[in-house]
Design a protein around this motif. Structure first.
Motif: not given
Length: 354
Positions: A78-81, A260-266
């Motif tokens: 949920g956080s990463v999404t 940054e976390a969203g950019g590496f999310g996948d």
């Protein structure tokens, strides 16, 4: 639906859920434990052999190299999404992502120490994507779920230095005041405290006019007023201004880390799912190790040849081992005997192991 309900009933009769509960208890992560409880028998030979080879290889790796650590990973999907959608995460959420990345990195390093040994788990290990850069960026910036490090940015460090200096000046002024004989008689207690984020002193209600300043709070009895002396109002204003800037800088850092976390999310999400799968597989191997179990040779021809088979839920020291053969020279077996003779245990042993 009817077939599924019959299958579930049979599983309950055989006490398969109790086996799965034991397996679930050996999982480090809540999501892996949930997967364990939801396991169902595999009905194809190829599928069963694939699952068996995974457990066998994990069992072998544990025996040779020790078990890998999955730490205390929590579900970060949920956080990463939300980060991928541009949301700003909390310190707690970012630390959970960093913990996932730490586990991913430790698993890759652990597998590296097992180099030269090919297993059915290698594809999962190879698909793990450690990200030490993001892991360390988060952990170096965030001290705990509620505290940002002074070193998260030069601006934050400077603001906190100025705030400490301003707070020190206010305390010094108020310390002089509460030690002064001219003011001590007006104070309820000779202490400096904080109300509404402002440094104040506790003044007796009847002495309100003797200590010029702003009243920020009153005791429950009404006998004490918490007053901010006029001499420190300006300094307290400076502290509040610095605190506002500090919070704005913390929010900026959280937004930057979230981006940054969203950019590496996948990569994070894929690695998390792989960690959950690996955690379950190694939990199966650990259960097999605890049970002193052995891997069977599988077939889809209805042949059952069990040698010294024990019911997996019974104490190994007390369980009576059974030899059970079916589908080789005969395909029907009648079990007879007196009550408490072990007929039900033998049937459940056959059912569970099959």
């Amino acid at each position: 639906m009817i077939y599924e309900e019959i299958a579930r009933r049979d599983e309950r009769t055989l006490e398969l859920p109790k086996i799965l509960e034991r397996l679930s208890g050996l999982c480090s992560c809540a999501d892996a434990a949930e997967l364990a409880l939801g396991l169902r028998p595999e009905h194809t030979l190829r599928g069963a052999e694939r699952l068996m080879s995974e457990t066998v290889d994990a069992h072998m790796l544990i025996a040779r190299f020790g078990a890998p650590s999955f730490g205390g990973m929590r579900n970060c999907r949920g956080s990463v999404t939300r980060a991928q959608a541009g949301g700003t995460l909390s310190m707690k959420e970012l630390l959970e992502i960093a913990e996932v990345l730490r586990v991913v990195r430790s698993l890759v390093e652990w597998r590296g120490r097992c180099a030269g040994v090919e297993t059915a788990l290698d594809e999962r290990f190879h698909c793990l994507t450690p990200n030490k850069y993001l892991e360390e960026k988060i952990t170096s910036a965030i001290v705990s779920e509620e505290e940002m490090s002074d070193h998260a940015s030069p601006i934050l460090a400077d603001l906190r230095r100025k705030k400490r200096s301003a707070s020190g000046r206010v305390r010094e002024q108020l310390d002089k005041m509460i030690r002064s004989t001219a003011y001590q008689k007006y104070l309820q207690d000779p202490i400096v405290t904080i109300r509404s984020g402002r440094f104040v002193v506790p003044v007796r209600a009847e002495c309100r006019g003797e200590v010029p300043g702003l009243v920020h709070d009153t005791s429950a009895s009404g006998s004490t007023l918490f007053i901010e002396p006029m001499s420190v109002v300006e300094a307290n204003n400076e502290i509040r201004m610095l605190e506002t800037k500090e919070q704005a800088e913390i929010d900026r850092i959280l937004t930057e880390l979230s981006n940054e976390a969203g950019g590496f999310g996948d990569g994070i999400l894929e690695s998390y799912d792989l960690c959950i799968e690996l955690n379950l597989i190694f939990a199966k191997a650990k259960l097999a190790y605890d049970m002193k179990a052995s891997a069977p040779a599988l077939n889809d021809r209805g042949r059952v040849v069990l040698r010294k088979a024990r019911h997996p839920l019974l104490d190994p020291a007390k369980a009576v081992a059974n030899d059970i053969l079916l589908g080789v020279d005969f395909d029907t077996l009648v079990i007879t005997g007196p009550n408490t003779g072990g007929k039900t245990v033998a049937l459940k042993t056959l059912g569970l192991l099959t």
